[in-house]
Design a protein around this motif. Structure first.
Motif, mmCIF file in Angstrom:
data_model
loop_
_atom_site.group_PDB
_atom_site.id
_atom_site.type_symbol
_atom_site.label_atom_id
_atom_site.label_comp_id
_atom_site.label_asym_id
_atom_site.label_seq_id
_atom_site.Cartn_x
_atom_site.Cartn_y
_atom_site.Cartn_z
ATOM 1 N N GLN B 292 34.976 30.214 42.378
ATOM 2 C CA GLN B 292 35.850 30.972 40.718
ATOM 3 C C GLN B 292 36.930 30.504 40.766
ATOM 4 O O GLN B 292 38.013 30.307 42.250
ATOM 5 N N THR B 293 37.272 29.907 39.550
ATOM 6 C CA THR B 293 38.695 29.862 39.276
ATOM 7 C C THR B 293 39.857 30.918 39.960
ATOM 8 O O THR B 293 39.668 32.175 39.486
ATOM 9 N N THR B 294 40.146 30.663 40.532
ATOM 10 C CA THR B 294 40.991 31.860 41.212
ATOM 11 C C THR B 294 42.776 30.864 40.696
ATOM 12 O O THR B 294 43.435 30.533 41.658
ATOM 13 N N SER B 297 46.333 30.535 43.348
ATOM 14 C CA SER B 297 46.361 29.738 44.401
ATOM 15 C C SER B 297 45.944 28.378 44.122
ATOM 16 O O SER B 297 46.598 27.871 43.060
ATOM 17 N N ASN B 300 43.489 26.490 42.823
ATOM 18 C CA ASN B 300 42.509 27.087 41.990
ATOM 19 C C ASN B 300 41.100 27.070 42.568
ATOM 20 O O ASN B 300 40.542 27.746 42.022
ATOM 21 N N PRO B 302 39.322 30.196 45.504
ATOM 22 C CA PRO B 302 39.507 30.925 46.607
ATOM 23 C C PRO B 302 40.352 30.466 48.023
ATOM 24 O O PRO B 302 39.017 29.343 48.433
ATOM 25 N N CYS B 363 38.421 24.766 39.482
ATOM 26 C CA CYS B 363 38.247 24.867 41.187
ATOM 27 C C CYS B 363 37.308 24.087 41.144
ATOM 28 O O CYS B 363 37.893 22.705 42.123
#
Lengths: 110, 482
Positions: B292-294, B297, B300, B302, B363
């Motif tokens: 999942q694109t975060t 961070s 990017n 998790p 990500c």
């Protein structure tokens, strides 16, 4: 000179390997992919059976009535006894191929 | 040793369960936070040992079959069963990737969790244990295997300049020289590449299927399960600088059989198909959790965990949701399952959202690029843009406008320039005089437009130390200006 040749000849029949490209196999495939080609090579002199001794003797004495050019072999050959399974590769036109029995797995004096 | 202690632990655990009253046993395992989750096969066994739990468990499974599941689930019996089961070890059990009885474990997991989710959720909780392996280990391994020290030659994967650079070809070579990898690879290729026999009886209406997709998928899963990751990852995520390489990368999973189909289904339809299969459903949930694109961070991803994302991406290969590179572009990686958002009706938005998690997933993209170019790519300064300020003696015009005849740049010339750049640390090897041609590389480079060149420079900047890119630029610019 003779000892050198004798020493060379002592190498027994065994599995050897070489890293080659698929194109180099000469099977008509055009691929830069590399694989491990295993083959059999070496001397089989110690594996001579009575058959071989007799055949050699009779060939020499002419007991079989064969000409000099006759090809009957009086010593075993170093050959694969089993082959590796299929090898698959992608050729340079992005097509997959599978070839059978292209590489040796075990060797023997037969 | 570790294994023994785990066995002993489980044994003790079993004892406590069976010796205590069944009701307290039910709540015992669910509430202790410190305990690592039991696997769902074990949890199911534990549940079956207690009459109360096994009875509820049986009811629950009946609630979940049937066509109108939602009305069933709303009934009192089902709700009661669910309530009790939430206290059981089944509630927070997890599965391990590639474990014995993995499918059974996943089935057990979903037999509870399908009831917990109200209807269909967009993202589901992954039944797999969180991945704790430090990703840097695998990345370091990858760079050792490819023969470079990750601290020095970042991304310079092609030390041999006599041949066109193709790291995917090198990856195939490495695989072929490893017996397990070669065997497994040959197995899935021959399976996926085999035309299905017996279909020629009725040649008129339907065309014979090109392959047995199910068997192909199974062989692919087996490949990624059994082959060491340093071989399989390298083949699937090899960094590319030209189309030939990127096409080979795209072909890795034999897309004609494993990926493409005659019709492109709607993505939500495909998701529905996937969710009806416990394995596919689990792998998809795992992908969503780890890739999942975060936004907040650095990577990017998790938990900044590239490795987990790549592993769950690979987990999808061989399922109905098999993803792949959509084309042979080496500059822009786009990944998608074989589906489209056409015909989504009022669910268009949800469909696009689903598809974006593949096609525009930063990500995932970062993970793939980090694998190819070494782990520190992102802490690198951004690729140096081609601007006149960097090289004041050369006009920008020569880059952006085709004022110079294209033919002035021989195909061999730019190959030569880039070889020089790639080799800066050893000093330039190519002679920059006009008559010089890198013979071996002529075939590689067909680029004639400046745009391509510009892109090449940009992608090159990303792979080189920043100073190298700066030193390199004037060479290219001078070459262009000539």
């Amino acid at each position: 000179r003779r000892t050198k040749r004798a020493r060379k000849g002592l190498k027994p029949c065994s599995l050897r390997e070489a890293v080659v490209s698929v194109s180099e196999l000469g099977l008509g495939y055009n691929s830069d992919e590399t694989l491990l080609f295993r083959y059999c090579s070496g001397r089989c002199f110690t594996h001579r059976r009575n058959y071989d001794v007799s055949l050699e003797h009779m060939k020499r004495t002419g007991a079989l009535g064969l000409g000099r050019q006759d090809r009957a072999r009086h010593s075993p050959c170093c050959r694969p006894t089993t082959y590796e399974d299929d090898v698959s590769f992608l050729d340079n036109n992005n097509k997959y191929y599978t070839i059978h029995q292209v590489s040796a797995r075990e060797c023997g004096c037969v | 040793m570790m294994f023994m202690s785990i066995l002993g632990y489980l044994f003790l655990f079993d004892k406590t369960i069976s010796s205590s009253a069944s009701s307290s046993a039910l709540s015992a395992s669910g509430t202790h936070g410190w305990r690592t989750p039991v696997d769902c096969v074990k949890a199911s066994d534990m549940c079956n040992q207690s009459p109360q739990c096994s009875w509820r468990y049986r009811i629950m499974r009946q609630c979940l079959v049937g066509r109108d599941r939602n009305t069933m689930l709303a009934s009192k019996d089902c709700q009661d069963a669910l309530e009790v089961l939430q206290e059981s070890p089944l509630y927070d059990c997890r599965c391990k990737r590639g474990m014995k009885k993995e499918l059974q474990c996943l089935q057990n997991y979903w037999s509870i969790h399908m009831g917990l989710t109200e209807g269909e959720e967009f993202y589901e909780t992954s039944p797999y244990e969180p991945m704790t392996i430090q990703h840097s280990d695998v990345f370091r391994l990858a760079s050792i295997i490819s023969g470079i020290d990750s601290t020095t030659a970042k991304g310079n994967q092609c030390p041999d300049q006599s041949k066109p650079c193709n790291s995917c070809l090198d990856a195939a070579k490495a695989c072929n020289l490893n017996d397990t990898c070669k065997k497994q690879r040959s197995y899935y290729i021959s399976t996926c590449n085999k035309e299905m026999p017996g279909q020629s009886v009725a040649p008129s209406a339907t065309r014979a299927e090109p392959c047995n997709r199910k068997r192909c998928h199974k062989a692919l899963r087996q490949f990624f399960d059994r082959v060491q990751t340093e071989y399989s990852y390298r083949m699937l995520f090899c960094p590319c600088q030209d189309t030939a390489c990127a096409e080979r990368r795209r072909q890795t999973i034999v897309p004609s059989c494993a990926f493409e189909e005659k019709v492109k289904p709607n993505c939500l339809e495909l998701r529905k198909t996937c969710r009806s299969d416990p394995l596919c459903r689990s792998r998809l949930a795992d992908f969503h959790m780890n890739c999942q694109t975060t936004p907040h961070s650095i990577t990017n991803c998790p938990n900044e965990n590239y490795q987990a994302c790549l592993a769950s991406y690979i987990g999808l290969i061989g399922s109905d949701m098999t993803p792949n590179y959509v084309d042979a572009s080496h500059t822009n990686i786009t990944i998608s399952p074989w589906c489209t958002c056409r015909g989504s009706g009022n669910q268009e938005e949800e469909c696009e959202k689903f598809l974006r998690d593949f096609r525009e997933n930063t990500c995932l993209r970062n993970s793939i690029q980090a694998f190819g170019y070494g782990p520190e790519t992102d802490s690198f300064p951004k690729p140096v843009p081609v601007t006149p300020s960097l090289s004041p003696d050369v006009e920008l015009v020569s880059l952006s406008e085709p004022s110079v005849n294209h033919n002035d740049i021989k195909p061999g010339d730019d190959a030569c320039v880039f070889s020089t750049c790639a080799n800066l640390e050893n000093g330039p090897k190519c002679n920059l005089s006009n008559d010089y041609m890198c013979k071996a590389e002529q075939t590689l480079m067909e680029r004639t437009t400046r745009k391509d060149l510009q892109e090449e420079v940009r992608s090159f900047g990303a792979r080189l130390n920043p100073w190298a890119a700066v030193v390199c630029l004037p060479y290219v610019l001078v070459r262009l200006a000539l």
